[in-house]
Design a protein around this motif. Structure first.
Motif, mmCIF file in Angstrom:
data_model
loop_
_atom_site.group_PDB
_atom_site.id
_atom_site.type_symbol
_atom_site.label_atom_id
_atom_site.label_comp_id
_atom_site.label_asym_id
_atom_site.label_seq_id
_atom_site.Cartn_x
_atom_site.Cartn_y
_atom_site.Cartn_z
ATOM 1 N N ASN A 1 0.833 -1.214 0.000
ATOM 2 C CA ASN A 1 0.000 0.000 0.000
ATOM 3 C C ASN A 1 0.861 1.255 0.000
ATOM 4 O OD1 ASN A 1 -2.572 -0.896 -0.152
ATOM 5 N ND2 ASN A 1 -2.881 -1.059 2.043
ATOM 6 N N ILE A 2 1.865 1.238 0.866
ATOM 7 C CA ILE A 2 2.750 2.404 0.971
ATOM 8 C C ILE A 2 3.494 2.625 -0.337
ATOM 9 C CG2 ILE A 2 4.843 3.268 2.139
ATOM 10 C CD1 ILE A 2 3.656 2.164 4.722
ATOM 11 N N ILE B 1 2.482 1.744 -3.405
ATOM 12 C CA ILE B 1 1.534 2.293 -4.394
ATOM 13 C C ILE B 1 1.220 3.752 -4.057
ATOM 14 C CG2 ILE B 1 -0.843 2.097 -5.294
ATOM 15 C CD1 ILE B 1 -0.512 -0.967 -4.751
ATOM 16 N N PHE B 2 1.021 3.995 -2.766
ATOM 17 C CA PHE B 2 0.709 5.351 -2.306
ATOM 18 C C PHE B 2 1.844 6.315 -2.659
ATOM 19 C CE2 PHE B 2 1.057 8.503 1.115
ATOM 20 C CZ PHE B 2 -0.145 9.160 0.941
ATOM 21 N N SER B 3 3.084 5.854 -2.457
ATOM 22 C CA SER B 3 4.243 6.717 -2.759
ATOM 23 C C SER B 3 4.292 7.067 -4.243
ATOM 24 C CB SER B 3 5.552 6.019 -2.372
ATOM 25 O OG SER B 3 5.482 5.626 -1.051
ATOM 26 N N LEU C 1 1.738 7.098 -6.353
ATOM 27 C CA LEU C 1 0.631 8.029 -6.628
ATOM 28 C C LEU C 1 0.934 9.427 -6.096
ATOM 29 C CD1 LEU C 1 -2.483 5.794 -5.942
ATOM 30 C CD2 LEU C 1 -1.638 6.585 -8.129
ATOM 31 N N LEU C 2 1.585 9.458 -4.930
ATOM 32 C CA LEU C 2 1.940 10.738 -4.302
ATOM 33 C C LEU C 2 2.879 11.537 -5.207
ATOM 34 C CD1 LEU C 2 1.906 12.410 -1.607
ATOM 35 C CD2 LEU C 2 4.022 11.252 -1.057
ATOM 36 N N CYS D 1 0.884 12.776 -8.158
ATOM 37 C CA CYS D 1 -0.015 13.867 -7.732
ATOM 38 C C CYS D 1 0.747 15.165 -7.507
ATOM 39 C CB CYS D 1 -0.710 13.491 -6.434
ATOM 40 S SG CYS D 1 -2.259 12.694 -6.709
ATOM 41 N N PHE E 1 1.418 5.933 7.433
ATOM 42 C CA PHE E 1 0.713 5.926 6.145
ATOM 43 C C PHE E 1 -0.503 6.858 6.187
ATOM 44 C CE2 PHE E 1 -2.782 3.962 3.698
ATOM 45 C CZ PHE E 1 -2.253 4.079 2.431
ATOM 46 N N THR F 1 0.609 10.528 6.507
ATOM 47 C CA THR F 1 1.139 11.038 5.221
ATOM 48 C C THR F 1 -0.009 11.292 4.240
ATOM 49 O OG1 THR F 1 2.965 9.549 5.634
ATOM 50 C CG2 THR F 1 2.981 10.680 3.541
ATOM 51 N N ALA F 2 -0.972 10.354 4.217
ATOM 52 C CA ALA F 2 -2.124 10.519 3.316
ATOM 53 C C ALA F 2 -2.876 11.798 3.660
ATOM 54 C CB ALA F 2 -3.043 9.310 3.430
ATOM 55 N N VAL G 1 -0.872 14.817 2.607
ATOM 56 C CA VAL G 1 -0.918 15.018 1.151
ATOM 57 C C VAL G 1 -2.230 15.693 0.752
ATOM 58 C CG1 VAL G 1 -1.106 13.791 -1.053
ATOM 59 C CG2 VAL G 1 0.673 13.201 0.556
#
Lengths: 151, 166
Positions: free
Chosen positions: A18-19, A21-23, A25-26, A29, B23, B26-27, B30
């Motif tokens: 998850n992290i 994928i999130f990174s 996407l981050l 973005c 997580f 950070t989300a 963001v």
């Protein structure tokens, strides 16, 4: 015990994935947000440069073909016979040399006819040109006492 | 050995929870940064839109009414305003452009009408509007946007003839 440990490691892997994928996407973005911001700033800069150049063109057209009217309006400008350099701050408002962020140059170009003068106006940030245009000043003929216009 | 197992699990669980918290934090961060950037971009575009619309509107109105002697600077209820005069048939009409109550306004009236500054039609938000005549062929309008920065706009009047007789 074994099953619990296995379940926890799967959960850990899920979070790590998850992290990851999130990174990704981050990063995408943030790049998009930065691009949007840069485009907005460039649009604002271009619009103000266009307005500044149009202002200079209006002043030039209202004058006598020399830089006199421009020099009166842009007090802190530098005149080098064929070129007028105007210093502009971060809001594109005329300012002193040294406090400037942008410059606007007005260069006298070769006249098209004896009644049509021409200048090239350009707005720069450092070496890069933001906007450039040509301004024309036409001296119209008006009928004299005889009511005739000489061609 | 019997003691070690629960400790290991505790550390593993804490690590997972810490990771998940990081997580989530950070989300959230963001989303906050994105929202702030979006707000700044929207504000910047709005301010630019206001000044651009006001300047384009002024330039167009002056170009449209650029007839000899029809553009002047006056006051309406003590407010500095640009006066555009037009003659239609045997009647004279005035168009006042001025800033009142934080808005750029336009008031179109006939010369016999009774009017005040608040009767004008709202065009766009502005904090200041100050026209001045530089010379017979040049008008300078200082437009103050909602960011409180004064932007000068120069309008050359082509109808105010540069007389050269032959």
């Amino acid at each position: 015990m074994k099953r619990r440990s296995h379940s926890q490691s799967v959960f850990l892997m899920e979070i790590v994935l998850n992290i990851l994928i999130f990174s990704i996407l981050l990063i995408i973005c943030l790049q998009l947000v930065m691009k949007a911001r840069r485009l907005t700033e460039e649009t604002v800069m271009l619009h103000r440069a266009v307005t500044c150049c149009n202002n200079a063109a209006s002043i030039y057209r209202a004058g006598d073909g020399s830089f006199t009217t421009l020099l009166n309006e842009y007090t802190y400008s530098v005149d080098t016979k064929k070129l007028l350099i105007i210093f502009l701050d971060d809001h594109f408002v005329p300012c002193r040399k040294g406090q400037h962020k942008y410059t606007m140059t007005i260069a006298a170009a070769e006249a098209l006819t004896d009644r049509m003068d021409r200048v090239t106006i350009s707005c720069q940030k450092g070496e890069s040109v933001i906007y450039s245009m040509e301004a024309y000043r036409y001296t119209p003929l008006t009928p004299g006492l005889e009511g005739r216009v000489r061609s | 050995m019997i003691r070690l197992h629960p400790t290991t699990h505790k550390i593993e669980t804490s690590f997972i929870v810490a990771l998940f918290t990081m997580f989530a934090a950070t989300a959230f961060l963001v989303v906050l940064i994105g929202a702030k950037q979006y707000q700044q971009t929207a504000d910047c575009m709005n301010r630019n839109y206001e000044v651009r619309t006001a300047t384009s509107y002024l330039v167009e109105k002056v170009r449209q009414s650029d007839v000899a002697g029809s553009i002047s600077i006056t006051e309406l209820d003590g407010l500095p305003s640009l006066l555009l005069t037009s003659v239609e048939g045997d009647r004279t009409y005035f168009t006042y452009i001025y800033c009142y109550d934080g808005m750029l306004r336009e008031l179109y009236v006939s010369e016999e009408a009774v009017y005040s500054a608040e009767s004008g039609q709202e065009i766009i938000p502005l904090h200041g509007f100050c026209p001045s005549q530089i010379n017979p062929r040049l008008i300078r309008v200082s437009v103050t946007g909602t960011d409180d920065v004064a932007y000068p706009v120069y309008l050359d009047l082509r109808s105010a003839g540069r007389k050269e007789t032959v």
